[in-house]
Design a protein around this motif. Structure first.
Motif, PDB file in Angstrom:
ATOM      1  N   THR A   1       8.022  10.092   6.972  1.00 51.25           N
ATOM      2  CA  THR A   1       8.149   9.623   5.581  1.00 51.25           C
ATOM      3  C   THR A   1       9.259   8.596   5.429  1.00 51.25           C
ATOM      4  OG1 THR A   1       9.648  11.470   5.069  1.00 51.25           O
ATOM      5  CG2 THR A   1       7.284  11.812   4.646  1.00 51.25           C
ATOM      6  N   ASP A   2      10.022   8.337   6.467  1.00 50.77           N
ATOM      7  CA  ASP A   2      11.151   7.410   6.437  1.00 50.77           C
ATOM      8  C   ASP A   2      10.709   6.055   7.001  1.00 50.77           C
ATOM      9  OD1 ASP A   2      14.135   6.795   6.309  1.00 50.77           O
ATOM     10  OD2 ASP A   2      13.686   6.454   8.435  1.00 50.77           O
ATOM     11  N   MET A   3      11.167   4.931   6.408  1.00 50.44           N
ATOM     12  CA  MET A   3      10.742   3.605   6.838  1.00 50.44           C
ATOM     13  C   MET A   3      11.201   3.292   8.257  1.00 50.44           C
ATOM     14  SD  MET A   3      11.359  -0.182   5.127  1.00 50.44           S
ATOM     15  CE  MET A   3      10.507   0.226   3.606  1.00 50.44           C
ATOM     16  N   ASP A   4      12.413   3.645   8.605  1.00 53.25           N
ATOM     17  CA  ASP A   4      12.901   3.378   9.959  1.00 53.25           C
ATOM     18  C   ASP A   4      12.061   4.108  10.999  1.00 53.25           C
ATOM     19  OD1 ASP A   4      14.887   1.718   9.020  1.00 53.25           O
ATOM     20  OD2 ASP A   4      16.404   3.317   8.924  1.00 53.25           O
TER      21      ASP A   4
ATOM     22  N   HIS B   1       0.854  -1.189   0.000  1.00 53.10           N
ATOM     23  CA  HIS B   1       0.000   0.000   0.000  1.00 53.10           C
ATOM     24  C   HIS B   1       0.893   1.244   0.000  1.00 53.10           C
ATOM     25  CE1 HIS B   1      -3.768   2.129   0.643  1.00 53.10           C
ATOM     26  NE2 HIS B   1      -3.208   2.810   1.636  1.00 53.10           N
ATOM     27  N   GLU B   2       0.359   2.348  -0.442  1.00 56.02           N
ATOM     28  CA  GLU B   2       1.096   3.612  -0.392  1.00 56.02           C
ATOM     29  C   GLU B   2       0.912   4.207   1.002  1.00 56.02           C
ATOM     30  OE1 GLU B   2       1.373   7.862  -2.815  1.00 56.02           O
ATOM     31  OE2 GLU B   2       0.406   6.138  -3.756  1.00 56.02           O
ATOM     32  N   TRP B   3       1.706   3.684   1.930  1.00 59.97           N
ATOM     33  CA  TRP B   3       1.573   4.082   3.334  1.00 59.97           C
ATOM     34  C   TRP B   3       2.028   5.527   3.557  1.00 59.97           C
ATOM     35  CZ3 TRP B   3      -1.261   0.619   5.806  1.00 59.97           C
ATOM     36  CH2 TRP B   3      -1.237  -0.698   5.369  1.00 59.97           C
ATOM     37  N   VAL B   4       3.021   5.953   2.803  1.00 59.10           N
ATOM     38  CA  VAL B   4       3.428   7.365   2.801  1.00 59.10           C
ATOM     39  C   VAL B   4       3.424   7.825   1.349  1.00 59.10           C
ATOM     40  CG1 VAL B   4       4.803   7.136   4.892  1.00 59.10           C
ATOM     41  CG2 VAL B   4       5.892   6.816   2.671  1.00 59.10           C
ATOM     42  N   PRO B   5       3.197   9.083   1.068  1.00 60.53           N
ATOM     43  CA  PRO B   5       3.090   9.548  -0.323  1.00 60.53           C
ATOM     44  C   PRO B   5       4.322   9.182  -1.147  1.00 60.53           C
ATOM     45  CG  PRO B   5       2.354  11.258   1.191  1.00 60.53           C
ATOM     46  CD  PRO B   5       2.953  10.179   2.035  1.00 60.53           C
ATOM     47  N   GLY B   6       4.060   8.536  -2.295  1.00 58.65           N
ATOM     48  CA  GLY B   6       5.123   8.207  -3.236  1.00 58.65           C
ATOM     49  C   GLY B   6       5.903   6.945  -2.912  1.00 58.65           C
ATOM     50  N   SER B   7       5.542   6.216  -1.851  1.00 55.08           N
ATOM     51  CA  SER B   7       6.270   4.999  -1.481  1.00 55.08           C
ATOM     52  C   SER B   7       5.288   3.868  -1.204  1.00 55.08           C
ATOM     53  CB  SER B   7       7.138   5.229  -0.231  1.00 55.08           C
ATOM     54  OG  SER B   7       8.112   6.214  -0.471  1.00 55.08           O
TER      55      SER B   7
ATOM     56  N   GLN C   1      -5.063   0.264   6.501  1.00 50.21           N
ATOM     57  CA  GLN C   1      -4.925   1.145   5.340  1.00 50.21           C
ATOM     58  C   GLN C   1      -5.727   2.429   5.508  1.00 50.21           C
ATOM     59  OE1 GLN C   1      -5.906  -1.145   1.865  1.00 50.21           O
ATOM     60  NE2 GLN C   1      -4.181  -2.560   2.098  1.00 50.21           N
ATOM     61  N   ALA C   2      -6.784   2.360   6.298  1.00 54.09           N
ATOM     62  CA  ALA C   2      -7.584   3.567   6.533  1.00 54.09           C
ATOM     63  C   ALA C   2      -6.963   4.456   7.607  1.00 54.09           C
ATOM     64  CB  ALA C   2      -9.006   3.175   6.940  1.00 54.09           C
ATOM     65  N   ARG C   3      -6.217   3.866   8.546  1.00 52.56           N
ATOM     66  CA  ARG C   3      -5.723   4.634   9.693  1.00 52.56           C
ATOM     67  C   ARG C   3      -4.246   5.026   9.573  1.00 52.56           C
ATOM     68  NH1 ARG C   3      -8.182   2.673  15.424  1.00 52.56           N
ATOM     69  NH2 ARG C   3     -10.392   2.680  14.886  1.00 52.56           N
ATOM     70  N   LEU C   4      -3.392   4.047   9.230  1.00 53.99           N
ATOM     71  CA  LEU C   4      -1.956   4.279   9.290  1.00 53.99           C
ATOM     72  C   LEU C   4      -1.475   5.444   8.432  1.00 53.99           C
ATOM     73  CD1 LEU C   4       0.095   0.955   9.556  1.00 53.99           C
ATOM     74  CD2 LEU C   4       0.498   3.106  10.743  1.00 53.99           C
ATOM     75  N   PRO C   5      -1.859   5.531   7.150  1.00 49.98           N
ATOM     76  CA  PRO C   5      -1.359   6.662   6.342  1.00 49.98           C
ATOM     77  C   PRO C   5      -1.694   8.016   6.959  1.00 49.98           C
ATOM     78  CG  PRO C   5      -2.358   5.001   4.927  1.00 49.98           C
ATOM     79  CD  PRO C   5      -2.681   4.616   6.332  1.00 49.98           C
ATOM     80  N   ARG C   6      -2.863   8.128   7.565  1.00 50.06           N
ATOM     81  CA  ARG C   6      -3.253   9.401   8.175  1.00 50.06           C
ATOM     82  C   ARG C   6      -2.416   9.695   9.422  1.00 50.06           C
ATOM     83  NH1 ARG C   6      -7.588   7.226   5.658  1.00 50.06           N
ATOM     84  NH2 ARG C   6      -8.986   8.626   4.534  1.00 50.06           N
TER      85      ARG C   6
ATOM     86  N   PHE D   1       7.359  -2.518   8.451  1.00 49.91           N
ATOM     87  CA  PHE D   1       7.387  -2.248   7.021  1.00 49.91           C
ATOM     88  C   PHE D   1       8.668  -2.816   6.414  1.00 49.91           C
ATOM     89  CE2 PHE D   1       4.773   1.461   8.441  1.00 49.91           C
ATOM     90  CZ  PHE D   1       3.639   1.180   7.702  1.00 49.91           C
ATOM     91  N   VAL D   2       8.573  -3.327   5.191  1.00 51.37           N
ATOM     92  CA  VAL D   2       9.735  -3.740   4.400  1.00 51.37           C
ATOM     93  C   VAL D   2       9.504  -3.294   2.965  1.00 51.37           C
ATOM     94  CG1 VAL D   2      10.383  -5.719   5.849  1.00 51.37           C
ATOM     95  CG2 VAL D   2       8.709  -6.020   3.997  1.00 51.37           C
ATOM     96  N   ASP D   3      10.587  -3.286   2.196  1.00 53.99           N
ATOM     97  CA  ASP D   3      10.452  -2.911   0.788  1.00 53.99           C
ATOM     98  C   ASP D   3       9.652  -3.950   0.013  1.00 53.99           C
ATOM     99  OD1 ASP D   3      11.885  -0.490   0.896  1.00 53.99           O
ATOM    100  OD2 ASP D   3      13.787  -1.569   0.863  1.00 53.99           O
ATOM    101  N   GLU D   4       9.892  -5.243   0.317  1.00 53.18           N
ATOM    102  CA  GLU D   4       9.196  -6.311  -0.394  1.00 53.18           C
ATOM    103  C   GLU D   4       9.059  -7.524   0.513  1.00 53.18           C
ATOM    104  OE1 GLU D   4       9.471  -8.802  -4.632  1.00 53.18           O
ATOM    105  OE2 GLU D   4      11.097  -7.468  -3.990  1.00 53.18           O
ATOM    106  N   GLU D   5       7.864  -8.081   0.553  1.00 51.65           N
ATOM    107  CA  GLU D   5       7.604  -9.269   1.370  1.00 51.65           C
ATOM    108  C   GLU D   5       8.366 -10.466   0.812  1.00 51.65           C
ATOM    109  OE1 GLU D   5       3.768 -11.996   2.829  1.00 51.65           O
ATOM    110  OE2 GLU D   5       3.538 -10.437   1.291  1.00 51.65           O
ATOM    111  N   GLY D   6       8.885 -11.302   1.699  1.00 58.01           N
ATOM    112  CA  GLY D   6       9.620 -12.490   1.275  1.00 58.01           C
ATOM    113  C   GLY D   6       9.946 -13.373   2.461  1.00 58.01           C
ATOM    114  N   SER D   7      10.849 -14.324   2.253  1.00 59.68           N
ATOM    115  CA  SER D   7      11.203 -15.265   3.314  1.00 59.68           C
ATOM    116  C   SER D   7      11.772 -14.546   4.531  1.00 59.68           C
ATOM    117  CB  SER D   7      12.212 -16.296   2.791  1.00 59.68           C
ATOM    118  OG  SER D   7      11.667 -17.063   1.751  1.00 59.68           O
ATOM    119  N   ALA D   8      12.679 -13.592   4.302  1.00 54.26           N
ATOM    120  CA  ALA D   8      13.329 -12.914   5.422  1.00 54.26           C
ATOM    121  C   ALA D   8      12.319 -12.171   6.286  1.00 54.26           C
ATOM    122  CB  ALA D   8      14.399 -11.959   4.905  1.00 54.26           C
ATOM    123  N   SER D   9      11.376 -11.458   5.649  1.00 53.97           N
ATOM    124  CA  SER D   9      10.393 -10.695   6.429  1.00 53.97           C
ATOM    125  C   SER D   9       9.456 -11.630   7.189  1.00 53.97           C
ATOM    126  CB  SER D   9       9.597  -9.771   5.509  1.00 53.97           C
ATOM    127  OG  SER D   9       8.869 -10.523   4.541  1.00 53.97           O
TER     128      SER D   9
END
Length: 379
Positions: A261-264, A139-145, A248-253, A165-173
């Protein structure tokens, strides 16, 4: 033959009638009937006469042929209900089911596909720790990402044990989410997931998962004794789907309100503020008192919740792994490991380790450079 054996045992006094009847699997009264028919007509008297009788309700062959001929000659292509209405107008006295069955037997109409079993909402697990859900949402949790949010939650209480949050879901996540649950609560019984490629091998698209050839994630769950359960539809993951709809309705707001705007920074907000508040609002008590969690006792979780790959050491005493060259350090146990099969372990954080059987040879950073304890581990 079984009857003659029981009959002779009864005649010779070795068996009571009750014992002989039990030997044949019938009641004592039925055994006495068998005796009367056997003494009157021999073994043929024991044959069920109903097998040779024709049902008096069975329709004559001529009537069935006339029905099929009428449909084929005048009503071909009509639906069964439409044809049955005309059949009744013409004076037909058979039931709708009988007409439909005769037309199907004659190959004139096709059987409708089954409508499937009645679906019933699955009850929640009675104890926390008996079933844990894990899923990801892009989802676009922050604008443009567009990040992936990985959530691991309990089926019994709806409590969220892990969110990040991660860039892409996979085994490690996915392994990271399981680790956070085990470290916080303990080992759980089962894990409910979708059929993502890092969870399951699926030979045919949309088909059943292959339980005999586990993925890296599946291998780790087997080592921990956690049963994996695959969901075959979005409806089966209804609780996860509804939960992600809320996020998705709450977190972006909330992230926008906090200027994040930073993942960390977003992961820090999830861990310290959002997840505790969400659990306080949406958690519900379990159906029964108790817990399915048990303390984890065993190998270091780093060596279980990881990806493992088999490689053969090259002539330069190095291991090739995903465009990296892992140099095996000097070892007092042997001069080299050329052509030896070793195991490359990639941990959740990307660090690598090299094992020969159960023995640790070296550790490396994610870029392949030797770790600080590589020489000590090899020694």
């Amino acid at each position: 033959m079984r009857f003659e054996e029981a009959y002779s045992g009864w005649q010779e006094g070795r068996l009571q009638q009750e014992e002989a009847a039990r030997l044949l699997g019938v009641c004592e009264r039925t055994f006495r009937r068998y005796i009367d028919r056997y003494e009157e007509s021999g073994l043929e008297g024991l044959i069920d006469r109903r097998l040779a009788q024709v049902s008096h309700r069975r329709a004559p062959v001529d009537e069935v042929m006339a029905l099929c001929e009428q449909y084929e000659r005048r009503h071909m292509g009509w639906s069964t209900k439409h044809f049955y209405a005309w059949y009744r107008r013409d004076g037909g006295g058979r039931s709708y089911s009988w007409v439909k069955s005769r037309l199907q037997d004659g190959g004139l109409i096709k059987k409708a596909p089954g409508r499937g079993k009645h679906r019933k909402k699955r009850e929640r697990s009675p104890w926390p720790g008996m079933m844990v859900h894990q899923d990801g949402s892009t989802h676009e949790w922050v604008p443009g990402s567009r990040w992936d949010l990985i959530v691991t939650m309990d089926d019994a209480t709806n409590e969220h044990y892990s969110m990040f949050f991660v860039d892409e879901e996979g085994s490690a996540s996915s392994l990271r989410g399981v680790r956070e649950v085990i470290e916080a609560r303990g080992l759980f019984s089962s894990l409910y997931t979708d059929r993502g490629s890092h969870y399951w091998h699926t030979p045919e698209a949309g088909g059943k998962v292959d339980r005999h050839h586990p993925t890296q994630f599946g291998r780790a769950m087997q080592q921990l004794g956690i049963e994996m359960i695959a969901a075959y539809s979005p409806e089966a993951r209804g609780r996860s789907e509804r939960m992600f709809s809320t996020h998705q309705a709450r977190l972006p707001r909330e992230l926008a309100l906090m200027g994040i705007t930073d993942m960390d920074a977003a992961n820090c907000y999830l861990r310290e503020h959002y997840m505790p508040a969400f659990n306080a609002e949406f958690m519900q008590p379990a159906m029964e008192d108790g817990s399915g969690f048990v303390p984890y006792v065993g190998r270091d979780l780093d060596d279980v919740l990881c990806e493992q790959f088999e490689r053969t050491v090259g002539k330069d005493n190095c291991v090739s792994f995903e465009n990296l060259k892992l140099q095996i350090p000097a070892d007092r146990a042997r001069h080299h490991y050329v052509k030896v099969k070793v195991r490359v372990v990639r941990h959740i954080d990307g660090r690598l380790a090299l094992f020969h059987g159960p023995r640790l040879l070296a550790r490396y950073e994610a870029d392949g450079t030797p770790g600080e304890q590589a020489l000590q581990a090899a020694a």
